[in-house]
Write an enzyme that holds these catalytic residues in place. Structure first.
Site, PDB file in Angstrom:
ATOM      1  N   ASN A  54       0.952  -1.137  -0.050  1.00 26.63           N
ATOM      2  CA  ASN A  54       0.038  -0.017  -0.141  1.00 26.63           C
ATOM      3  C   ASN A  54       1.012   1.143  -0.050  1.00 26.63           C
ATOM      4  OD1 ASN A  54       0.719  -0.792   2.858  1.00 26.63           O
ATOM      5  ND2 ASN A  54      -1.191   0.556   3.573  1.00 26.63           N
ATOM      6  N   GLU A  56       0.380   5.055   0.662  1.00 26.07           N
ATOM      7  CA  GLU A  56      -0.467   6.346   1.136  1.00 26.07           C
ATOM      8  C   GLU A  56       0.028   7.699   0.568  1.00 26.07           C
ATOM      9  OE1 GLU A  56      -2.177   4.163   5.319  1.00 26.07           O
ATOM     10  OE2 GLU A  56      -0.803   6.117   5.522  1.00 26.07           O
ATOM     11  N   CYS A  65      -4.126   0.897  -2.694  1.00 27.96           N
ATOM     12  CA  CYS A  65      -3.975  -0.477  -1.679  1.00 27.96           C
ATOM     13  C   CYS A  65      -2.871  -1.234  -2.543  1.00 27.96           C
ATOM     14  CB  CYS A  65      -5.434  -1.065  -1.853  1.00 27.96           C
ATOM     15  SG  CYS A  65      -6.830  -0.137  -0.851  1.00 27.96           S
ATOM     16  N   GLU A  67      -3.163  -4.532  -3.046  1.00 29.14           N
ATOM     17  CA  GLU A  67      -3.807  -5.444  -3.970  1.00 29.14           C
ATOM     18  C   GLU A  67      -3.715  -4.758  -5.151  1.00 29.14           C
ATOM     19  OE1 GLU A  67      -4.896  -4.635  -0.939  1.00 29.14           O
ATOM     20  OE2 GLU A  67      -6.484  -5.731  -0.029  1.00 29.14           O
ATOM     21  N   CYS A  99     -10.586  -3.986   0.584  1.00 25.77           N
ATOM     22  CA  CYS A  99     -11.597  -2.936   0.558  1.00 25.77           C
ATOM     23  C   CYS A  99     -12.516  -3.237  -0.612  1.00 25.77           C
ATOM     24  CB  CYS A  99     -10.843  -1.558   0.306  1.00 25.77           C
ATOM     25  SG  CYS A  99     -10.282  -1.152  -0.908  1.00 25.77           S
ATOM     26  N   CYS A 102     -10.700  -2.868  -4.261  1.00 22.24           N
ATOM     27  CA  CYS A 102      -9.963  -3.888  -4.534  1.00 22.24           C
ATOM     28  C   CYS A 102     -10.889  -5.039  -5.030  1.00 22.24           C
ATOM     29  CB  CYS A 102      -9.081  -4.221  -3.146  1.00 22.24           C
ATOM     30  SG  CYS A 102      -7.840  -3.012  -2.862  1.00 22.24           S
TER      31      CYS A 102
END
Length: 148
Positions: A54, A56, A65, A67, A99, A102
């Site tokens: 991930n 940010e 993310c 994924e 999430c 994803c």
């Protein structure tokens, strides 16, 4: 939902390699705001593994993310046939699902994709993309009969 919880050592070698790549990728997470480290890796039908962490951003909506990083790496290298994905985070006592964004990415590339959620102790739970996002809007939805 037909989930399956299993021990890491009981998995086939390609899946162990996939999980190891996700665990290692977590070390590269850039998460100064949430301190929520996530690593992920995808396994393509032809055996290639692409990992991601991930990333940010101070403008939270621009974060991405792990994924989706892993999937985008595979796609950008021409590997569109994704067989499985592993996701590892630091949450100790619970399996954490991906999430919604994803999950939508998963069904875009393979409704039947195996998703391996991995706890820090390497306990693994397997589900499919279809199970995580039932009644999804996916590429086949665009081919369905519509009224004129």
């Amino acid at each position: 939902m037909t989930t399956c919880t299993m021990n890491f050592q009981s998995l086939d070698q390609p899946i162990q390699d996939l999980i190891n790549a996700a665990v290692k990728a977590k070390d590269n997470a850039y998460c100064p705001y949430s301190d929520f480290h996530v690593g992920s890796a995808v396994l393509t039908e032809d055996g290639h593994i692409f990992s991601g962490a991930n990333v940010e951003n101070a403008s939270y909506g621009l974060s991405i993310c792990a994924e989706r990083v892993a999937i985008c790496k595979a796609i950008s290298e021409g590997k569109k046939n994704i067989k499985a994905i592993a996701v590892n985070c630091d949450v100790k006592n619970e399996f954490k699902g991906s999430c919604g964004a994803c999950r939508q990415f998963f069904v875009e590339f393979n409704m039947k994709m195996d998703i391996y959620m991995v706890k820090p102790d390497l306990t693994v739970k397997r589900v499919t993309a279809e199970e995580l996002l039932p009644m999804s809007f996916n590429p086949k939805s665009l081919q369905e009969e519509r009224i004129p």
